[in-house]
Design a protein around this motif. Sequence first.
Motif, PDB file in Angstrom:
ATOM      1  N   MET A   1      24.960  49.963  62.700  1.00 25.74           N
ATOM      2  CA  MET A   1      26.074  48.727  62.296  1.00 25.74           C
ATOM      3  C   MET A   1      26.758  48.463  63.410  1.00 25.74           C
ATOM      4  SD  MET A   1      28.624  49.159  59.198  1.00 25.74           S
ATOM      5  CE  MET A   1      29.547  47.670  58.689  1.00 25.74           C
ATOM      6  N   THR A   2      26.959  47.215  63.448  1.00 27.50           N
ATOM      7  CA  THR A   2      27.678  46.759  64.495  1.00 27.50           C
ATOM      8  C   THR A   2      29.311  46.982  64.244  1.00 27.50           C
ATOM      9  OG1 THR A   2      26.105  45.025  65.249  1.00 27.50           O
ATOM     10  CG2 THR A   2      28.520  44.561  66.116  1.00 27.50           C
ATOM     11  N   GLY A   3      30.075  47.476  65.172  1.00 29.10           N
ATOM     12  CA  GLY A   3      31.687  47.672  65.077  1.00 29.10           C
ATOM     13  C   GLY A   3      32.134  46.326  65.213  1.00 29.10           C
ATOM     14  N   GLN A   4      33.406  46.068  64.457  1.00 30.77           N
ATOM     15  CA  GLN A   4      34.471  45.060  64.758  1.00 30.77           C
ATOM     16  C   GLN A   4      35.657  45.360  64.660  1.00 30.77           C
ATOM     17  OE1 GLN A   4      33.034  41.594  64.682  1.00 30.77           O
ATOM     18  NE2 GLN A   4      35.007  40.339  64.364  1.00 30.77           N
ATOM     19  N   VAL A   5      36.575  44.752  65.460  1.00 32.73           N
ATOM     20  CA  VAL A   5      38.036  45.195  65.380  1.00 32.73           C
ATOM     21  C   VAL A   5      38.699  43.783  65.073  1.00 32.73           C
ATOM     22  CG1 VAL A   5      40.066  45.472  66.868  1.00 32.73           C
ATOM     23  CG2 VAL A   5      37.811  46.523  67.355  1.00 32.73           C
ATOM     24  N   TYR A   6      39.459  44.035  64.227  1.00 34.12           N
ATOM     25  CA  TYR A   6      40.218  42.713  63.458  1.00 34.12           C
ATOM     26  C   TYR A   6      41.688  43.012  63.820  1.00 34.12           C
ATOM     27  CZ  TYR A   6      36.167  42.208  60.834  1.00 34.12           C
ATOM     28  OH  TYR A   6      34.894  41.986  60.201  1.00 34.12           O
ATOM     29  N   LEU A   7      42.193  42.107  64.674  1.00 27.85           N
ATOM     30  CA  LEU A   7      43.602  42.103  65.050  1.00 27.85           C
ATOM     31  C   LEU A   7      44.436  41.158  64.174  1.00 27.85           C
ATOM     32  CD1 LEU A   7      42.795  41.617  68.911  1.00 27.85           C
ATOM     33  CD2 LEU A   7      43.615  43.598  68.062  1.00 27.85           C
ATOM     34  N   VAL A   8      44.923  42.086  63.275  1.00 25.71           N
ATOM     35  CA  VAL A   8      45.707  41.455  61.892  1.00 25.71           C
ATOM     36  C   VAL A   8      47.126  41.295  62.038  1.00 25.71           C
ATOM     37  CG1 VAL A   8      45.877  41.687  59.411  1.00 25.71           C
ATOM     38  CG2 VAL A   8      43.760  42.537  60.775  1.00 25.71           C
ATOM     39  N   GLY A   9      47.583  40.285  61.722  1.00 26.86           N
ATOM     40  CA  GLY A   9      49.191  40.096  61.302  1.00 26.86           C
ATOM     41  C   GLY A   9      49.554  40.544  60.124  1.00 26.86           C
ATOM     42  N   ALA A  10      50.444  41.586  59.679  1.00 20.61           N
ATOM     43  CA  ALA A  10      50.821  42.025  58.722  1.00 20.61           C
ATOM     44  C   ALA A  10      52.073  41.170  57.764  1.00 20.61           C
ATOM     45  CB  ALA A  10      51.253  43.467  58.451  1.00 20.61           C
ATOM     46  N   GLY A  11      52.709  40.221  58.724  1.00 29.42           N
ATOM     47  CA  GLY A  11      53.557  39.372  58.315  1.00 29.42           C
ATOM     48  C   GLY A  11      55.007  40.344  58.023  1.00 29.42           C
ATOM     49  N   LEU A  12      55.830  40.072  57.181  1.00 30.23           N
ATOM     50  CA  LEU A  12      57.058  40.635  57.041  1.00 30.23           C
ATOM     51  C   LEU A  12      56.781  42.113  56.486  1.00 30.23           C
ATOM     52  CD1 LEU A  12      59.182  37.726  55.061  1.00 30.23           C
ATOM     53  CD2 LEU A  12      58.777  38.204  57.694  1.00 30.23           C
ATOM     54  N   GLU A  13      58.163  42.773  56.177  1.00 31.83           N
ATOM     55  CA  GLU A  13      57.981  44.169  55.762  1.00 31.83           C
ATOM     56  C   GLU A  13      58.204  44.041  54.061  1.00 31.83           C
ATOM     57  OE1 GLU A  13      60.677  47.355  57.722  1.00 31.83           O
ATOM     58  OE2 GLU A  13      61.808  45.482  58.123  1.00 31.83           O
ATOM     59  N   ASN A  14      56.987  43.347  53.711  1.00 32.41           N
ATOM     60  CA  ASN A  14      56.811  42.970  52.337  1.00 32.41           C
ATOM     61  C   ASN A  14      55.401  42.550  52.008  1.00 32.41           C
ATOM     62  OD1 ASN A  14      56.979  42.127  49.627  1.00 32.41           O
ATOM     63  ND2 ASN A  14      59.037  41.618  49.993  1.00 32.41           N
ATOM     64  N   ILE A  15      54.658  43.603  51.242  1.00 36.21           N
ATOM     65  CA  ILE A  15      53.326  43.356  51.141  1.00 36.21           C
ATOM     66  C   ILE A  15      53.082  41.903  50.305  1.00 36.21           C
ATOM     67  CG2 ILE A  15      53.346  44.511  48.689  1.00 36.21           C
ATOM     68  CD1 ILE A  15      50.560  45.429  49.089  1.00 36.21           C
ATOM     69  N   ALA A  16      54.206  41.378  49.671  1.00 30.70           N
ATOM     70  CA  ALA A  16      54.040  40.086  49.083  1.00 30.70           C
ATOM     71  C   ALA A  16      53.773  38.780  49.864  1.00 30.70           C
ATOM     72  CB  ALA A  16      55.404  39.689  48.207  1.00 30.70           C
ATOM     73  N   TYR A  17      54.161  39.146  51.129  1.00 33.17           N
ATOM     74  CA  TYR A  17      53.764  37.934  52.079  1.00 33.17           C
ATOM     75  C   TYR A  17      52.437  38.074  52.805  1.00 33.17           C
ATOM     76  CZ  TYR A  17      58.551  36.999  50.482  1.00 33.17           C
ATOM     77  OH  TYR A  17      59.216  36.664  49.631  1.00 33.17           O
ATOM     78  N   LEU A  18      51.414  39.084  52.524  1.00 28.44           N
ATOM     79  CA  LEU A  18      50.391  39.272  53.242  1.00 28.44           C
ATOM     80  C   LEU A  18      49.291  38.091  53.014  1.00 28.44           C
ATOM     81  CD1 LEU A  18      48.922  41.615  55.006  1.00 28.44           C
ATOM     82  CD2 LEU A  18      47.827  42.379  52.714  1.00 28.44           C
ATOM     83  N   THR A  19      48.630  37.837  53.772  1.00 30.03           N
ATOM     84  CA  THR A  19      47.481  36.987  53.720  1.00 30.03           C
ATOM     85  C   THR A  19      46.293  37.491  52.746  1.00 30.03           C
ATOM     86  OG1 THR A  19      46.462  37.104  55.751  1.00 30.03           O
ATOM     87  CG2 THR A  19      48.279  35.564  55.746  1.00 30.03           C
ATOM     88  N   LEU A  20      45.691  36.648  52.175  1.00 28.04           N
ATOM     89  CA  LEU A  20      44.455  37.081  51.391  1.00 28.04           C
ATOM     90  C   LEU A  20      43.345  37.517  52.513  1.00 28.04           C
ATOM     91  CD1 LEU A  20      44.185  34.026  48.759  1.00 28.04           C
ATOM     92  CD2 LEU A  20      44.853  36.443  48.611  1.00 28.04           C
ATOM     93  N   ARG A  21      43.361  36.815  53.842  1.00 27.86           N
ATOM     94  CA  ARG A  21      42.313  37.491  54.452  1.00 27.86           C
ATOM     95  C   ARG A  21      42.817  38.825  55.090  1.00 27.86           C
ATOM     96  NH1 ARG A  21      37.197  38.175  56.367  1.00 27.86           N
ATOM     97  NH2 ARG A  21      37.166  38.092  58.449  1.00 27.86           N
ATOM     98  N   ALA A  22      43.862  39.003  55.420  1.00 28.92           N
ATOM     99  CA  ALA A  22      44.467  40.595  55.646  1.00 28.92           C
ATOM    100  C   ALA A  22      44.291  41.584  54.753  1.00 28.92           C
ATOM    101  CB  ALA A  22      45.599  40.242  56.131  1.00 28.92           C
TER     102      ALA A  22
END
Length: 506
Positions: free
Chosen positions: A1-22
Amino acid sequence: MTGQVYLVGAGLENIAYLTLRAYHLLSHAEVLIYDALIDSQLLNLVPYNCLKINVGKRGGLPSTKQETINKYLVDYCLEGKQVVRLKSGDPLIFGRVNPEINALIKANCNYELVPGISSALAAPLLAGIPLTDKVLSRCFTVLTGHQPDLLDWEALAKIDTLVILMGGRTLSIIIQCLQDKGLAITTPIAIIRHSGNHKQQVWLGTLGDILDKVYGVSLSPAVIIIGEVVTLKFMDFSSFLPLTNKTILVTRAAEQSSQFTLLLQQQGATVIEMPALEIVPPSSWEGLDSAIKDLSTFNWLILTSANAVEFFFKRLDYYGKDARALSEVKIAVVGKKTASVLQNYGLKPDFIPPNFVADSLVENFPESLSHQNILFPRVETGGREILVKELTKFGANVVEVAAYQSGCPSTIDTDAWDRLQSGKIDIITFASSKTVENFYQLVQQALEKESSLRISAILEKICIASIGPQTSKTCYERLGRVDIEAVEYTLEGLVEALIKSYCIVL
C-alpha cells in the motif's frame, strides 16, 4: 500500500469549523501528528487504533524539533501509512509547512495540502468585526507579531486594517511602533482570545488604553485587529439562539461525543465534554471471528449501537470482507444513529423498531422469531439482558458475541470537575444508563479525594437531561431525579427537548 501524507488545516479551536475533507481524512488516519492549538475533540475522530503523536508547536512552550517532525512524516509514509499532519488554522498561513513539504519531496513521498479556516479571517467575523468596509477599510493585511523588528511599520501604518497573529507577547512593541509611524492613540483595537469556542474573550479599546485593559492577561492564542472597522462591531447572532448562555456537560464516550456537541453548539450552547465511557476492543475476538466465518448460517444480524456497527465492520474488513458478505443476512438496528452509521458501510437496515429502543424490537419484529438464527454482536459486559431473553422466549436461536468493551475512565476530566464544583454547569446530559453509572462513580471518587461536598449538593442547581426512559431510571437511582427527558430517544430528540425547555421568546 502506498503511503500518503495529508497536511491538514484544523481551523479554529472548535470542531464545529472543521472542513468536511479534513473530517474524512481524520476518520481514516493511521497516524496523526498534531499541534497543540487544536480542539482536543478532533482526536476522537480518528480510528481507535490510530497512532497519535503530539508535537506541541505552541509559542513559548516546549515543542518537538522540526527535524524530528519531518522524520515522523517521511518514515510513516514510507511504511505505507495514511498520515495526517494536523495544524491549527490553515497550513499555509504561518503554518511553517515548508520544511515538511521539502522533506517529503526529497524522500519522494506523496502529500496533499488541505486548507483550514484561518483565525485571521474567522476570529474577526465571530466577534462581529468586518475586515472591510467601503468607507473605513478598503484593504487589510495579515501579519505575524512574532518578530516585530523585522516588519516595515511605516508601510503597515498606512494600511486601513491590520490583522495580527501571534502578537500577544509583543503587543506593547507593536503599539509603540505604530504610534512612532503616526498612528493616533485613539485608533481602535480589538483583541480576540480563543476565538470560536467557550473560552472566547474579546477586549475593545484604543492604542492608548488597551494595554491597561489586558494587563496581566496571557494573550495566547489571540488575534489582534487594528483599524476603524473595530467601531463597526456587530451584535453576535448567536445571542438569539435557544441555548445561548447555557453551559452543557456532555457525558458520552469520547469517541462519540463530537456529533452531539456540534448539535448543541448549533443552538448556541457552550459545551464541556466529560468522557464517561471508554470504548475498546473486546478481551478476545474469538466469538466474533467464528461468527464472521459462518455468516451464511444466520438469518438476522442485530445491531443495537453505533459501537457494534463500527467494531463488527472493522473486524469484517480484517478478514478481507465487506458488506457483500451480508447479502443473504437481514439486518435489524436500534436507533437512527445506528442506522446512520450502518449506511456509512453502504447498507440500509431491513428493520428499525419504532420507539428506537431494544425493548420494542421483539414486540414489533417483522417475522416470526421461531427457528431464526440471529447474530448479536454486543458490548462484552454490562449490557441489558432483556433483548436476548425475549428473542429466545419466542423461539429464536441467538448467538451473542463480544464486539467491544465499555469501561469507566480512571479519573474525571479536570476541566469538567472544576466547572462542576464552581457551579459553572447549567445542564448535564446523559445518553445511556452506563454514562450515568460512570458519571456517578467518577464524581464520588473525586469527592472522596478533594472535597467534603456531597454529590447532591453539586447537582442541586444543575438540570439533568436524559435521552429516554431506561436512562432516566438510572438517573433516579443514582442522582435522585430527572428534569428533562427526550420524547424521541435520539440525540436529536434530546436537543429538541432542551430547546423546548429553554427556548427564549424574541
